[in-house]
Write a protein that holds these residues in place. Structure first.
Motif, PDB file in Angstrom:
ATOM      1  N   ILE A  36      42.649  33.855  36.789  1.00 58.08           N
ATOM      2  CA  ILE A  36      42.797  34.125  38.226  1.00 58.08           C
ATOM      3  C   ILE A  36      44.066  33.416  38.670  1.00 58.08           C
ATOM      4  O   ILE A  36      44.074  32.205  38.905  1.00 58.08           O
ATOM      5  N   THR A  73      34.759  32.560  45.838  1.00 56.76           N
ATOM      6  CA  THR A  73      33.951  32.096  44.711  1.00 56.76           C
ATOM      7  C   THR A  73      33.446  30.686  45.005  1.00 56.76           C
ATOM      8  O   THR A  73      34.191  29.836  45.474  1.00 56.76           O
ATOM      9  N   ASN A 115      42.479  41.822  42.292  1.00 58.25           N
ATOM     10  CA  ASN A 115      43.453  41.134  43.135  1.00 58.25           C
ATOM     11  C   ASN A 115      43.422  41.641  44.558  1.00 58.25           C
ATOM     12  O   ASN A 115      43.930  41.004  45.473  1.00 58.25           O
ATOM     13  N   ALA A 153      36.387  37.126  40.582  1.00 62.21           N
ATOM     14  CA  ALA A 153      37.767  37.132  41.099  1.00 62.21           C
ATOM     15  C   ALA A 153      38.781  37.520  40.025  1.00 62.21           C
ATOM     16  O   ALA A 153      39.891  37.949  40.346  1.00 62.21           O
ATOM     17  N   SER A 154      38.389  37.383  38.740  1.00 56.55           N
ATOM     18  CA  SER A 154      39.349  37.712  37.677  1.00 56.55           C
ATOM     19  C   SER A 154      39.512  39.226  37.539  1.00 56.55           C
ATOM     20  O   SER A 154      40.390  39.698  36.838  1.00 56.55           O
ATOM     21  N   ASN A 191      46.290  34.266  41.214  1.00 53.55           N
ATOM     22  CA  ASN A 191      46.756  34.254  42.607  1.00 53.55           C
ATOM     23  C   ASN A 191      45.994  33.220  43.445  1.00 53.55           C
ATOM     24  O   ASN A 191      45.383  33.499  44.448  1.00 53.55           O
ATOM     25  N   VAL A 192      46.026  31.981  42.999  1.00 61.62           N
ATOM     26  CA  VAL A 192      45.289  30.935  43.719  1.00 61.62           C
ATOM     27  C   VAL A 192      46.163  29.694  43.865  1.00 61.62           C
ATOM     28  O   VAL A 192      46.879  29.317  42.934  1.00 61.62           O
ATOM     29  N   THR A 250      40.355  34.094  47.041  1.00 64.21           N
ATOM     30  CA  THR A 250      41.371  34.860  46.305  1.00 64.21           C
ATOM     31  C   THR A 250      41.424  36.288  46.849  1.00 64.21           C
ATOM     32  O   THR A 250      40.506  36.726  47.540  1.00 64.21           O
ATOM     33  N   PHE A 301      40.629  27.872  37.634  1.00 67.76           N
ATOM     34  CA  PHE A 301      40.707  29.291  37.960  1.00 67.76           C
ATOM     35  C   PHE A 301      41.837  29.965  37.189  1.00 67.76           C
ATOM     36  O   PHE A 301      41.676  31.063  36.664  1.00 67.76           O
ATOM     37  N   GLN A 302      42.977  29.295  37.120  1.00 61.26           N
ATOM     38  CA  GLN A 302      44.115  29.893  36.387  1.00 61.26           C
ATOM     39  C   GLN A 302      43.753  30.106  34.919  1.00 61.26           C
ATOM     40  O   GLN A 302      44.050  31.147  34.338  1.00 61.26           O
TER      41      GLN A 302
END
Ligand code: PLP
Length: 405
Positions: free
Chosen positions: A90, A234, A228, A224-225, A92-93, A255, A85-86
């Motif tokens: 994304i 997801t 925020n 999610a990207s 904030n996970v 997220t 995810f990062q």
């Protein structure tokens, strides 16, 4: 003895992909017929083998995977999903936001059971992957279907979504890349849906299980990207991208403004603990899969097997008089329109049963994906070209004389 009846909770629940039509196919098989099953997106039986390093990893970890693990999943698998995810922007996970399940299927049911009170509404695309509708009904909720528009690349109709939001609406479901239509949504579409979610304080469930199966110039944007400030849940997994549907490995990632969802997340934790944990040996596949060589790219690019099969199926189907479909931009399916007038189609289930009986080919009728129209079917383009070509030839043969009474 008294008759034993199914629970009333199942009254509105159906899953046609493995339902009546599949039962009829089994009956024909029992009679000795060979049926070509183009009804299920299950890559392995069509010779799409799992990447070797994944199999080795699962085998290597078998001896240490005998016990239950933490309900939300083994740590390395959750870290791998977090890093994935990062990498996709994304940020904030955390590991705590990730639940591993026995496939996305288990997590869809869990997510709906944890969220819905009786009569709560969830907006679901039509056509849909029918488990979403089934899971909402099973959980006491009301599936409300929004239109996706064939003439506009099967994109969701944002006005239709907006018009169907009520004070009972809890969430919007997106399937991107889409099963059954093959649509891959543009940023505009995703932003439009996020804007509605933001305005009406809705959760967005984004089913992205086909996120690496993309054709031509399609680009997948994780929902999610893009936001925020919207709670996005997801779903993803190994069944399709890594061709190991039988391993039952999937994930769900929360997220957005999680602080506002503490109570729901607590509910998810309860449900996740109640099923103890997901299959442990196969969770070991997740880190290797996400971090390793992405062999799916060989299948979808240039003259890769999947893109060639998509091209062939799309071309041959469109050559049949009265049949048409959009090219899938992602996933494994073509959603095929049949000229209702020409063939006098009034019942799509009868149409696919007639095809099955005559040509021994199993596809799924459009209403199995919760549309109202009765002149569609979904075909899986997983067979090799030398099996796909004669199969579509048979479909052509069937429609050359078909007319419903
Ligand atoms: N979501 C979509 C859109 C699917 O097409 C499927 C399977 O076909 C699933 C979820 C379920 O996948 P899993 O094998 O992870 O349970």
């Amino acid at each position: 003895m008294k008759n034993v009846n199914k629970s009333a909770k199942l009254n509105n629940v159906c899953y046609e992909i493995r339902g009546q039509i599949a039962a009829e196919a089994r009956r024909l098989e029992d009679e000795g017929h060979k049926i070509l099953k183009l009804n299920i997106g299950n890559p392995a039986p069509f010779g799409f083998e799992a990447p070797d390093d994944i199999l080795k990893d699962v085998i290597h970890n078998l001896p240490t995977a005998q016990g239950y693990c933490e309900s939300k999943g083994i740590y390395p698998a959750r870290v791998a999903v977090m890093q994935y995810f990062q990498q996709n922007g994304i940020l904030n996970v955390s590991v705590d936001d990730i639940f591993i399940g026995n496939g996305v299927s288990e997590l869809i049911v869990m997510a709906m059971q944890g969220l819905l009170n009786n009569d709560d509404e969830v907006l679901i695309p039509a056509p849909d992957y029918p488990l979403w509708t089934a899971a909402v009904s099973l959980s006491g909720g009301v599936p409300v279907h929004y239109r996706c528009v064939e003439e506009n690349q099967w994109f969701p109709d944002l006005d239709d979504i907006a018009s169907k939001i009520t004070d009972k609406t809890k969430a919007i479901v997106l399937i991107n890349p889409n099963n059954p239509t093959g649509a891959v949504y543009s940023e505009d579409v995703l932003q439009g849906i996020l804007a509605l979610a933001r305005k009406h304080q809705l959760i967005v469930f984004s089913d992205e299980i086909y996120d690496k199966i993309l054709y031509d110039d399609a680009k997948h944007i994780p929902t999610a990207s893009l936001a925020n400030d919207v709670l996005v849940i997801t779903m993803g997994g190994l069944s399709k991208n890594y061709r190991i549907a039988g391993f039952r490995a999937g994930w769900m990632v929360i997220t957005g403004p999680k602080l506002h969802a503490e109570d729901y997340i607590e509910g998810l934790n309860i449900l996740s603990s109640m099923r103890l944990c997901a299959n442990v040996p196969c969770q070991h596949a997740i880190q290797t899969a996400l971090g390793g060589y992405q062999s799916i790219n060989e299948l979808i690019k240039d003259d890769g097997r999947l893109i060639k099969q998509r091209n062939l199926a799309h071309q041959l189907l469109n050559e049949i008089d009265g049949i048409s479909c959009n090219p899938a931009m992602g996933a494994l399916y073509l959603f095929v329109k049949v000229d209702a007038e020409k063939f006098n189609i009034t019942d799509d289930e009868k149409m696919v049963l007639d095809l099955l009986k005559q040509e021994k080919i199993l596809v799924v009728h459009g209403r199995g994906f919760n549309i109202k129209e009765k002149n569609y079917f979904r075909l899986v383009f997983l067979p090799h070209e030398d099996e796909l070509r004669p199969a579509i030839e048979k479909i052509k043969n069937f429609f050359s004389t078909y007319r419903q009474e």
